[in-house]
Design a protein around this motif. Structure first.
Motif, mmCIF file in Angstrom:
data_model
loop_
_atom_site.group_PDB
_atom_site.id
_atom_site.type_symbol
_atom_site.label_atom_id
_atom_site.label_comp_id
_atom_site.label_asym_id
_atom_site.label_seq_id
_atom_site.Cartn_x
_atom_site.Cartn_y
_atom_site.Cartn_z
ATOM 1 N N LEU A 80 0.836 -1.202 0.000
ATOM 2 C CA LEU A 80 0.000 0.000 0.000
ATOM 3 C C LEU A 80 0.870 1.252 0.000
ATOM 4 O O LEU A 80 0.602 2.220 -0.723
ATOM 5 C CB LEU A 80 -0.923 -0.014 1.227
ATOM 6 N N LEU A 81 1.917 1.255 0.811
ATOM 7 C CA LEU A 81 2.825 2.407 0.863
ATOM 8 C C LEU A 81 3.604 2.549 -0.446
ATOM 9 O O LEU A 81 3.923 3.663 -0.874
ATOM 10 C CB LEU A 81 3.796 2.258 2.031
ATOM 11 N N ALA B 41 -0.277 6.503 3.568
ATOM 12 C CA ALA B 41 -1.213 5.404 3.319
ATOM 13 C C ALA B 41 -2.586 5.825 3.809
ATOM 14 O O ALA B 41 -2.720 6.347 4.924
ATOM 15 C CB ALA B 41 -0.753 4.130 4.035
ATOM 16 N N GLU B 42 -3.599 5.632 2.956
ATOM 17 C CA GLU B 42 -4.953 6.000 3.360
ATOM 18 C C GLU B 42 -5.441 4.989 4.407
ATOM 19 O O GLU B 42 -5.416 3.784 4.181
ATOM 20 C CB GLU B 42 -5.855 5.991 2.125
ATOM 21 N N PHE B 43 -5.868 5.496 5.570
ATOM 22 C CA PHE B 43 -6.144 4.628 6.713
ATOM 23 C C PHE B 43 -7.288 3.654 6.432
ATOM 24 O O PHE B 43 -7.211 2.474 6.797
ATOM 25 C CB PHE B 43 -6.459 5.477 7.947
ATOM 26 N N GLY B 44 -8.353 4.117 5.801
ATOM 27 C CA GLY B 44 -9.466 3.236 5.498
ATOM 28 C C GLY B 44 -9.043 2.080 4.602
ATOM 29 O O GLY B 44 -9.436 0.930 4.823
ATOM 30 N N GLU B 45 -8.229 2.369 3.593
ATOM 31 C CA GLU B 45 -7.732 1.321 2.711
ATOM 32 C C GLU B 45 -6.815 0.376 3.477
ATOM 33 O O GLU B 45 -6.817 -0.838 3.242
ATOM 34 C CB GLU B 45 -6.976 1.951 1.532
ATOM 35 N N PHE C 263 -2.292 8.450 6.558
ATOM 36 C CA PHE C 263 -1.377 8.142 7.653
ATOM 37 C C PHE C 263 0.073 8.197 7.177
ATOM 38 O O PHE C 263 0.387 7.901 6.025
ATOM 39 C CB PHE C 263 -1.674 6.739 8.194
ATOM 40 N N SER C 264 0.956 8.550 8.107
ATOM 41 C CA SER C 264 2.382 8.480 7.827
ATOM 42 C C SER C 264 2.791 7.016 7.720
ATOM 43 O O SER C 264 2.116 6.123 8.245
ATOM 44 C CB SER C 264 3.173 9.158 8.944
ATOM 45 N N PRO C 265 3.895 6.706 7.030
ATOM 46 C CA PRO C 265 4.320 5.303 6.887
ATOM 47 C C PRO C 265 4.510 4.594 8.225
ATOM 48 O O PRO C 265 4.098 3.437 8.380
ATOM 49 C CB PRO C 265 5.640 5.421 6.119
ATOM 50 N N GLN C 266 5.129 5.256 9.199
ATOM 51 C CA GLN C 266 5.374 4.611 10.487
ATOM 52 C C GLN C 266 4.069 4.264 11.189
ATOM 53 O O GLN C 266 3.896 3.152 11.708
ATOM 54 C CB GLN C 266 6.224 5.517 11.377
ATOM 55 N N SER D 131 -2.390 14.043 6.127
ATOM 56 C CA SER D 131 -3.442 14.976 5.735
ATOM 57 C C SER D 131 -4.786 14.294 5.944
ATOM 58 O O SER D 131 -4.868 13.094 6.096
ATOM 59 C CB SER D 131 -3.290 15.395 4.266
ATOM 60 N N VAL D 132 -5.838 15.094 5.927
ATOM 61 C CA VAL D 132 -7.170 14.583 6.177
ATOM 62 C C VAL D 132 -8.082 15.008 5.046
ATOM 63 O O VAL D 132 -8.064 16.151 4.611
ATOM 64 C CB VAL D 132 -7.729 15.123 7.517
ATOM 65 N N THR D 133 -8.876 14.088 4.533
ATOM 66 C CA THR D 133 -9.864 14.375 3.498
ATOM 67 C C THR D 133 -11.252 14.261 4.111
ATOM 68 O O THR D 133 -11.675 13.160 4.487
ATOM 69 C CB THR D 133 -9.747 13.406 2.322
ATOM 70 N N PRO D 134 -11.998 15.373 4.275
ATOM 71 C CA PRO D 134 -13.317 15.279 4.875
ATOM 72 C C PRO D 134 -14.244 14.400 4.052
ATOM 73 O O PRO D 134 -14.159 14.352 2.833
ATOM 74 C CB PRO D 134 -13.800 16.748 4.882
#
Length: 350
Positions: free
Chosen positions: A204-205, A213-217, A239-242, A345-348
């Motif tokens: 994913l990364l 990485a998109e958290f939901g995915e 999300f950040s990679p870590q 970052s955040v996507t509403p």
């Protein structure tokens, strides 16, 4: 004169005007050419163009679309310089009318009034060429940044391939080491599955050059190997990679424990709700993550903490605060962490 000064193109319909301007510029060793029409002028546009010098007679155009298209299609670093010569004899009202004849989309324009001295005209042309030269300096910087970014992407992808190969090698080592010990089959399976969870997150990364990485995915991909009843809901968060790798391990362990001991461990209609949301906090936004099991057999706290439980607590402890509940109706884990430390970052979402 360096090559990036470019060519001065003179577009003056009156032959006498054009000849005198070209003679003056060429006398100063400036690369100069003439345009006989708007289409001819547009044909000179490109990286070889240094500046355009137009007389007001050239403004009588029925259709500026070709010029506007060429100006619009130039690179982001480029802004063709235009020098517009108008008559000093015009009144202020007439002069404004001349300005309005020129397309407002062309932003890099200098207006000079005739008659003028040769020195003034040469100064204006050299000023325009100097501005064009600075544009090429910007282009060089952008090209270098892109070259370095491309090199970094290649290095990142090479590192990603090596990490994935290392994970595969570790899985093989575990299999070969455990093969003579069939009584360790469960341990082998657990280790290999944990490596697999890391490998899927690396994939994913990899698609984002290890930027995010998109958290939901991430949640859906980690749980996709289990054909069980998961309800997943939450906004899109990068999300950040870590943080992504850490949460992938946690979610894998939660799913494994649920299948072995929790709501998904029997044929009953057990369900796991995986939900997260963003809430305002005193200093920064907070991620609220909730793993809630229901519909399974009665739950009780384990007599001892296994490796999976310790991994969950240790991993989440480094990211925020977590609370684990072994209520009879179902296991629950609630996590709260600073979004700034977890997300890129955040996507509403609605």
């Amino acid at each position: 004169m360096i090559a990036s000064d470019g060519k001065v193109v003179v577009y003056a319909p009156y032959a006498k005007d054009s000849a005198s301007i070209v003679g003056l510029l060429r006398g100063e060793h400036l690369d100069t050419d003439t345009a006989s029409s708007l289409a001819d002028l547009v044909g000179h546009f490109g990286e070889s163009l240094g500046a355009v010098l137009m007389s007001e007679e050239a403004l009588v155009q029925a259709d500026w679309s070709a010029l506007l298209k060429a100006v619009h299609n130039q690179p982001t670093w480029s802004s063709y310089p235009f020098i517009l010569l108008i008559s000093q004899k015009r009144s202020a009202v007439q002069t404004e009318a001349v300005y309005r004849l020129f397309p407002p989309e062309v932003a890099n324009v200098m207006v000079l009034e005739r008659p003028m001295s040769s020195t003034a005209l040469l100064s204006a042309v050299r000023w325009a060429l100097a501005g064009r030269r600075r544009q090429f300096v910007t282009k060089s910087h952008l090209d270098e940044l892109e070259r370095r970014a491309q090199q970094q992407r290649l290095l990142t992808r090479e590192l990603a391939h090596r990490v994935k190969n290392t994970i595969a090698m570790l899985q093989s080592i575990v299999g070969q080491t455990m093969r003579p010990h069939p009584e360790m089959a469960d341990v082998q399976e657990q280790i290999v599955e944990r490596f697999s969870a890391l490998a899927r997150t690396h994939d994913l990364l990899f698609s984002t050059d290890f930027q995010e990485a998109e958290f939901g995915e991430l949640v859906r991909q980690t749980l996709s190997v289990h054909s069980r009843n998961f309800v997943i809901k939450g906004p899109a968060i990068q999300f950040s990679p870590q943080a992504a790798l850490s949460f992938a391990l946690v979610i894998h362990e939660l799913a494994t424990n649920s299948i072995k001991y929790g709501a998904l461990s029997s044929d009953q209609s057990g369900q796991v709700d995986v939900m997260w949301e963003i809430q305002p906090g005193p200093n920064c936004d907070q991620l609220k993550f909730d793993w809630r099991e229901s519909g399974g057999p009665p739950v009780s706290a384990p007599a001892r903490k296994g490796f999976g439980s310790r991994l969950i607590r240790a991993t989440l402890g480094g990211l925020g605060q977590s609370e684990i509940s072994y209520a009879e109706e179902g296991f629950r884990l609630a996590f709260t962490g600073d979004l700034a430390g977890l997300a890129q970052s955040v996507t509403p979402t609605d």
